[in-house]
Each structure stands twice: as C-alpha cells, then as structure tokens.
Write an enzyme that holds these catalytic residues in place. Structure first.
Site, PDB file in Angstrom:
ATOM      1  N   SER B 150      33.365  35.834  51.182  1.00 50.39           N
ATOM      2  CA  SER B 150      31.969  35.686  51.610  1.00 50.39           C
ATOM      3  C   SER B 150      31.868  35.826  53.132  1.00 50.39           C
ATOM      4  O   SER B 150      32.199  36.893  53.659  1.00 50.39           O
ATOM      5  CB  SER B 150      31.432  34.353  51.092  1.00 50.39           C
ATOM      6  OG  SER B 150      30.033  34.285  51.234  1.00 50.39           O
ATOM      7  N   ASP B 228      26.945  37.240  40.703  1.00 44.42           N
ATOM      8  CA  ASP B 228      26.937  36.479  41.960  1.00 44.42           C
ATOM      9  C   ASP B 228      25.496  36.390  42.479  1.00 44.42           C
ATOM     10  O   ASP B 228      24.902  37.401  42.854  1.00 44.42           O
ATOM     11  CB  ASP B 228      27.828  37.224  42.962  1.00 44.42           C
ATOM     12  CG  ASP B 228      27.962  36.518  44.294  1.00 44.42           C
ATOM     13  OD1 ASP B 228      27.035  35.778  44.688  1.00 44.42           O
ATOM     14  OD2 ASP B 228      29.000  36.728  44.946  1.00 44.42           O
ATOM     15  N   HIS B 264      30.076  33.853  42.579  1.00 42.04           N
ATOM     16  CA  HIS B 264      30.529  33.714  43.965  1.00 42.04           C
ATOM     17  C   HIS B 264      31.610  32.625  44.122  1.00 42.04           C
ATOM     18  O   HIS B 264      32.082  32.379  45.226  1.00 42.04           O
ATOM     19  CB  HIS B 264      29.323  33.352  44.840  1.00 42.04           C
ATOM     20  CG  HIS B 264      29.456  33.727  46.284  1.00 42.04           C
ATOM     21  ND1 HIS B 264      29.475  35.038  46.721  1.00 42.04           N
ATOM     22  CD2 HIS B 264      29.588  32.980  47.415  1.00 42.04           C
ATOM     23  CE1 HIS B 264      29.595  35.070  48.041  1.00 42.04           C
ATOM     24  NE2 HIS B 264      29.676  33.839  48.492  1.00 42.04           N
TER      25      HIS B 264
END
Lengths: 286, 286
Positions: B150, B228, B264
């Site tokens: 991320s 996600d 995620h």
C-alpha cells in the site's frame, strides 16, 4: 443459519470468515470464531482442524500470526479458530488477571458456582461449536483433529484424551502438559473447579494418558523450544508428559520435538506450522 | 555499535531481531526496526530485502502478519522491516489522522517547514538505515531489493525508480501507484511538500517510470486484488501505472498481477508472499 458473518477475506485460494453467534454453553453470550475454508470446500466437505489459542489471545491470533493457513490450503483442510474464553460474562474478577478469566478459559467446564454459568469452553469446543460447524459449513466432522498453543495446547491434548475417537489426532505448540503441577494450571483449576485436587487430574493430559483406552492408539505431536521462558519456568512440563507416555507404553504414538533456541512466540509456531498440519493430514486424509 | 537490541526471536532457523537507534534523518528521534536474518547470515553476508509497511503499521506488522519469513529463510535472504514514520516528533496535528503524520510517512523527505525536521523517511530508508544495516549486520548491500504494501508499495516503487541501480528489483502488494491522483497521496503531498504540484510528480511512480534511464532495465512486480476496497475507491490506480509502463516501452520489465477477489489485508499479502520473495531472489542471487 444461527451464524452471523462478521467479515470475510480471501486467503490462499480459499476464504477466512469470521462468524458470531450466541452460545448456550457460554451462558448465552455472543462468541466469535474464524474459519479458514480451502478452495476444496466449495466442491465437497473437507477435513477440519480446531486450533485452540493461548492465554490473552482471541479468535484472530491464529489466522493472523500462525502461518497455518498456507499448509491448510495445500492439504485441503479447514481450520476453525475459536476464542479463548467467554467475553463479557460480568463475573467479578473476570478481567483482573491476564492468566485467568477473560482470555483464559482453559478449555474446561467450570464446576465452581461462580464460573460455571459461563466458563464452559470444553462443552463449547467439543459439542456446541462442532455441531454448528458440522451443520452449517462444508466440513466432514468424521475427520476432525485438534491442536493448539500453550493453554490451547493443553486444551487440544486434554480434549483429545478425554473424548477417545472424537479427534483423529492432537498436537501442541509449547503446550501446558501437566497443569496440576504448574502455576498457570493451579491458578486456573483453583478458580474454575469446586474441588481442584480431585477434579484437576481429570483435566490434565499427563494423567489422562494413563487412563486412555488400551485398545485405541493415540496420535499426538508436541513441540517446545528450549529458549521458551515459560518452559524454563516450569509452566509447560513436557518431560512429565513424556514420562507418563513411557509409563503408559505409548512411546511410539507420541512425538515430542525439543527445538533448540525457540521461544513461546508465534515465530516458533509459524516455524513449525507446516509440520503440524502435515502431521494431522496423515490422520485426517488416511 | 549504534544499535540497541530490543528483542530477539528464533524463527525459521534464523533470527528475528528488533533494534532501536536515534536517527539523524528523523530529527534525532529513536526509531525501531526488525531484521530477519536467515541461518546463512551466521556464515556469510546475505542479500537483503527492505519491506516497507503501509498506513498505521509499524516495524512489527510485517514480521507478524506477512508470511515473508518462511520464503526468506528458504532463499537465504535477510529482510529489514523499518517503521512507517518518525514517532513522537510532537508536531501539531501529527496524531490527528490515521492517513497522515504518525504511521504515514509516505517514504519521502518533507519539504514543508513544519514537517521537514523529522519526516524524512526517504533519506532514512535509502541512506541512514541502509548504511547502518550494511556496517552492523551480515548483509551484502550490493544485493539489495525493496518491496512494500500500500503506502509502502508506493515507497518501494518510487525509491527504486528514484535511485537507479541502488535496488536490484522492487515489488508492491496493492501499492499506491499514482499518489498525485489519489486522495491518500494528495493529502500527504499537500502536507509534507511545500509545493505539491511541482514536487508531487517526483515522488510518483507513474511519472518516475517515464524518466528512468533508458539504458537500464527495470524489474518490478505488482499485485493487487479486485476485492480491495481501496483499489475500488481509486486509491491504488494500478491501471495508470500500467499505462505509463506501456508508454515507456517497458511492458516486459514490469509484471502486474490482478488477483480475483483478494482484498487489501495481510491475508492477501501472505497469500502472495512467497511469490514476491521468489521474484526478488532471481535478481538478488543472479
């Protein structure tokens, strides 16, 4: 379906799902558990492992830290991760200590009046949760094994030995092997049991192995680390269990691994996670 | 040795060690990082991967949840896990938001007066920490690669592209690929940079790929999940990066995996952890 789905994550080709439900064994309190379901579960019922976590842990600790999901996916085995105690029973003193009460149910049915209305993790794991998992999820309950860490290792070994035939195999990462002889176990039994001296041995794997039916073989694997502070402090006592195994003539049925330098953490568990799943796979997929 | 050892666990035949030191780049603040050192590190210097974690994470998140240690042990590669920001800089507003300030350093050097005294995670990762790791630990800094999740995926890709030749390869799990075009990046750049519109593109992998030296190949791997929420919300924008890769004529040098249904979380990361380590091992052990 009595289960409420709280969350779901895709993982290793399968899914990790958190469910909640109101548990009768736990006095009607809501409890949560996670289930890793491998991809095979979409097509057919799969074998299932119950993973019992240790003191202070929750239903999330295993999925996040154990590294058990990858080998479970590889072998096509589901894993159920229950919580370690009831939550919110509002019993006086429940949250006072990290090693008793909340997060420390010890996988037994309390007999003392104060705790017996809620602290029944044995009945919860062996009957209630198993029944729900069997009826609601894609698992073959005939092929069930059990394992755990520390307090959960005690849970896995003792429940395996108390219910012959219910679990195909049992294993423990740094399990409390002889709770009546260590501080953690003595404190728990003194609190949860109305007569600890007579009842304690019935929850103690080092005694239970002696009374296991002679006509049945056991399948147990234990690993502990020599760098484990709790091992060094006499909380685990694997040597006592090994002696009881020898006294019962069951050396060939119990593997004990002494792992040089490993400690009590999930880094120890994750290192040996694949070996433990493989051990159970032999029995679950036989 | 400038490093203080905070803890050590044996893991996968090697060790996970947490160190702390006072960082010049971070304005003299104490910072912590973890290092996984495979068994090979006891005999010789090993290649090293830097893992940059995402928003709200710490130096502990990767070691505990990523499943990166097992493949690193298998390939004989060390992994360094830095923190995600300075801690305790006492800048007004530092702890107000989860996506800015503490836990959200964005792996750049702040140019705005308010933040530039402490928020210099780029210099920290690329120079200071690397120098200390090289001088104090059993790693071969000539063989260094970088990856992250991320915000840390943004860090890995952008630092790789900003410092040609410093890292052999880069990869991202659900990386922020085009920070100047997403809310997270815009907020961070507005805060940390004195002139976001001119400086932002210099920290944005989707722009950096265009100016990468034409005589050097890149080695980049990206994975993201279609489930996600942050991808769905336009925070990651891998398609923009893929277009920039095509425009730069580098399709053969960048792998982008679109993973159906993954989200995620670290369950996504752990599922693909082994593949990413294997990708880097090709370059680190070439």
């Amino acid at each position: 379906m009595p289960l409420k789905q709280e969350s779901q994550n895709k993982a290793f080709g399968g899914t990790l799902t958190k469910y909640s439900f109101a548990s009768k064994s736990l006095g009607g309190l809501e409890t949560k558990f996670n289930v890793f379901m491998p991809a095979e579960g979409e097509k057919s019922k799969v074998p299932v492992l119950y993973y019992l976590a240790g003191l202070t842990c929750t239903e999330d600790t295993g999925p996040q830290k154990s590294h058990l999901l990858a080998p479970a996916a590889q072998h096509g085995i589901a894993i159920v991760f229950p919580d370690t105690s009831p939550r919110g029973a509002k019993i006086e003193g429940e949250d006072a200590d990290w090693d008793f009460g909340t997060g420390a149910g010890f996988y037994l049915n309390a007999s003392s009046e104060k705790w017996s209305g809620h602290y029944n993790m044995e009945k919860f794991v062996v009957e209630e949760l198993r029944g729900i998992v069997q009826s609601e999820l894609s698992v073959d309950s005939e092929r069930t094994s059990i394992f755990g860490h520390s307090m959960g290792g005690h849970g896995a070994l003792s429940l395996y030995l108390k219910y012959p035939g219910q679990y195909k195999s049992a294993s423990g990462f740094a399990p409390i092997c002889n709770p009546t002889e260590c501080q953690w176990g003595q404190k728990a039994f003194k609190g949860y049991l109305s007569d600890p001296s007579s009842e304690g041995p019935k929850h103690d794997s080092t005694y239970l192995i002696a009374s296991y039916p002679k006509d049945k073989k056991v399948a147990i694997k234990v690993d502990y680390g020599t760098g484990d502070k709790f091992y060094q402090d006499g909380q685990l006592l694997p040597e006592n269990f090994e002696k009881a195994v020898r006294d019962a003539g069951r050396q060939g049925e119990v593997e004990v691994g002494r792992r040089e330098g490993y400690d009590h953490s999930y880094f120890f568990i994750s290192t040996f996670a694949a070996e433990h799943v493989e051990f159970h796979a032999k029995y679950l997929k036989a």
